[in-house]
Design a protein around this motif. Structure first.
Motif, short mmCIF file in Angstrom:
data_model
loop_
_atom_site.label_atom_id
_atom_site.label_comp_id
_atom_site.label_asym_id
_atom_site.label_seq_id
_atom_site.Cartn_x
_atom_site.Cartn_y
_atom_site.Cartn_z
N ILE A 191 0.86 -1.18 0.00
CA ILE A 191 0.00 0.00 0.00
C ILE A 191 0.90 1.23 0.00
N ASN A 192 1.00 1.89 -1.15
CA ASN A 192 1.91 3.04 -1.27
C ASN A 192 1.28 4.30 -0.66
N TRP A 193 2.12 5.29 -0.40
CA TRP A 193 1.58 6.56 0.08
C TRP A 193 1.15 7.42 -1.11
N GLY A 194 -0.10 7.89 -1.06
CA GLY A 194 -0.58 8.88 -2.02
C GLY A 194 -1.20 8.29 -3.26
N PHE A 195 -2.25 8.98 -3.75
CA PHE A 195 -2.91 8.48 -4.96
C PHE A 195 -3.06 9.58 -6.01
N VAL A 196 -3.95 10.55 -5.79
CA VAL A 196 -4.09 11.66 -6.74
C VAL A 196 -3.52 12.93 -6.10
N ALA A 197 -2.67 13.64 -6.82
CA ALA A 197 -2.09 14.88 -6.31
C ALA A 197 -3.20 15.86 -5.96
N GLY A 198 -3.11 16.46 -4.79
CA GLY A 198 -4.15 17.39 -4.35
C GLY A 198 -3.70 18.23 -3.18
N LYS A 199 -4.61 18.50 -2.26
CA LYS A 199 -4.35 19.45 -1.19
C LYS A 199 -3.32 18.96 -0.17
N THR A 200 -3.07 17.66 -0.11
CA THR A 200 -2.03 17.19 0.82
C THR A 200 -0.63 17.56 0.32
N GLN A 201 -0.50 17.74 -1.00
CA GLN A 201 0.78 18.12 -1.61
C GLN A 201 1.90 17.13 -1.28
N THR A 202 1.55 15.86 -1.16
CA THR A 202 2.60 14.89 -0.82
C THR A 202 3.41 14.44 -2.04
N TYR A 203 3.18 15.07 -3.18
CA TYR A 203 4.10 14.87 -4.30
C TYR A 203 5.39 15.65 -4.04
N LEU A 204 5.35 16.56 -3.05
CA LEU A 204 6.54 17.29 -2.63
C LEU A 204 7.30 16.46 -1.58
N PRO A 205 8.62 16.55 -1.53
CA PRO A 205 9.39 15.73 -0.59
C PRO A 205 9.29 16.22 0.85
N TRP A 206 9.73 15.36 1.77
CA TRP A 206 9.71 15.72 3.20
C TRP A 206 10.52 16.97 3.48
#
Length: 379
Positions: free
Chosen positions: A320-335
């Motif tokens: 189960i990977n982290w994240g699905f569709v890019a959105g308000k969590t902005q987790t496409y950005l790194p830590w």
């Protein structure tokens, strides 16, 4: 002194009383699943593949499930996208204040979410508590995303106050028993994840964290498992190990010991290169229970679908990977965006997420690989 003989009738009565007491005690305090029961359950599952899911219009658990921002249409669309690439589970975070605010409304919306997920062949793993990010969760309107920052609105459950105030504990107990009790017999749910990264020290919010957080969590964590078990769920319970050495009990932290001792099935997190991912699986195999990786895939850290997913399939480990569709969590950005926000520039490589906001894949090769490995084909 002459020993009295017990009559056969009295013996039968005594045996019946003992049996009734044991049965009642067993009914009141269900045991952790045996390895045999856990493995029999796992044998009935498909190879489990999915994402940690929050719809792209939600910054956190509150926006996903509060009445004012609950968006069944978007959930339906995005879970349909997951179905289209062969995913069959999602890990979904709940929040204790949602229950306290409106138990019936929360149950209704969660039930609706499960109906949507089932329509797409997806059985979620539901997370009850979470020690990551903001330790001061507040109901109501949430702040907008901080520009250029990863997961800038995610909140903990129960949060610093709920964790440190003993008078709050009955509310947490009511939440666990209420939610698990309402869905204890629901086959649409895959499993209950009791607590996400319980002893996470949370550097980004260090100034507002409880100083003795791990100690407080370690007192509550076994209770949370007991509260959940008291509802006799048909689904297994777990809490994912995420840090430290798991190769021998003598090397485990106090929190890890509790997680591994209480979990029906073993879950773990890993954002490492493939060698590290495989090594973690090998550390957990000796426990003799089903294994699911409930967080992985951070491209910039070396954890990718290409590297980790084939290994997971080879060992029959759920992924189960982290994240699905890019959105308000902005987790496409790194830590590291918490130290250096990506405001004027975008990262060279996306950190998490599978799809862009326009519903196209971030990398077509990745969704093709997921389809191939799950048997979904090109559909």
């Amino acid at each position: 002194m002459k020993k009295r003989k017990t009559s056969p009738k009295l013996k039968a009565v005594l045996c019946l009383i003992v049996a009734l007491v044991l049965t009642t005690a067993s009914a009141q305090e269900p045991d952790r699943w045996s390895p045999e029961k856990a493995n029999a359950w796992y044998a009935e599952q498909p190879w489990l593949v999915g994402s940690n899911f929050v719809p792209s219009d939600a910054i956190n658990q509150f926006e996903m499930f509060q009445a004012a921002t609950w968006n069944p249409a978007l959930n339906d669309k995005e879970l349909g996208m997951a179905e289209s690439i062969g995913m069959n589970t999602m890990r979904v975070f709940l929040q204790d204040q949602l229950w306290e605010q409106d138990p019936q409304g929360f149950k209704t919306r969660l039930d609706a979410f499960l109906t949507i997920a089932a329509r797409h062949g997806i059985r979620p793993m539901l997370v009850l508590f979470d020690s990551c990010w903001d330790p001061q969760p507040r109901l109501g309107p949430q702040h907008p995303p901080i520009p250029g920052v990863h997961n800038s609105g995610w909140v903990q459950s129960p949060g610093a106050k709920g964790l440190s105030d003993p008078s709050y504990e009955p509310k947490l107990e009511a939440y666990v028993k209420g939610v698990v009790g309402a869905f204890a017999g629901d086959k649409r749910i895959l499993a209950w994840d009791i607590w996400n990264e319980p002893d996470n020290g949370n550097g980004s919010y260090k100034s507002t964290e409880v100083p003795n957080k791990a100690e407080l969590v370690n007192k509550l964590l076994p209770k949370a498992f007991t509260w959940a078990r008291s509802q006799h769920p048909i689904q297994p319970l777990t809490s994912g190990v995420w840090v430290g050495d798991w190769s021998h009990p003598d090397r485990e932290s106090a929190t890890t010991k509790i997680q591994l001792a209480e979990s029906d099935i073993i879950t773990f997190h890993n954002y490492d290169w493939p060698e590290g991912f495989e090594a973690r699986i090998k550390e957990l195999i000796p426990y003799g229970r089903p294994i699911i990786c409930s967080e992985y895939m951070a491209r910039g850290a070396g954890s990718t679908f290409d590297n980790s997913l084939p290994i997971a399939k080879r060992y029959h480990v759920g992924a189960i990977n982290w994240g699905f569709v890019a959105g308000k969590t902005q987790t496409y950005l790194p830590w590291d965006s918490w130290q250096r926000p990506y405001v004027t520039e975008q990262p060279t490589v996306w950190f998490h997420e599978v799809f862009r906001q326009d519903d196209t894949p971030y990398r077509q090769h990745e969704v093709d690989l997921i389809r191939e490995l799950t048997g979904r084909g090109k559909g």
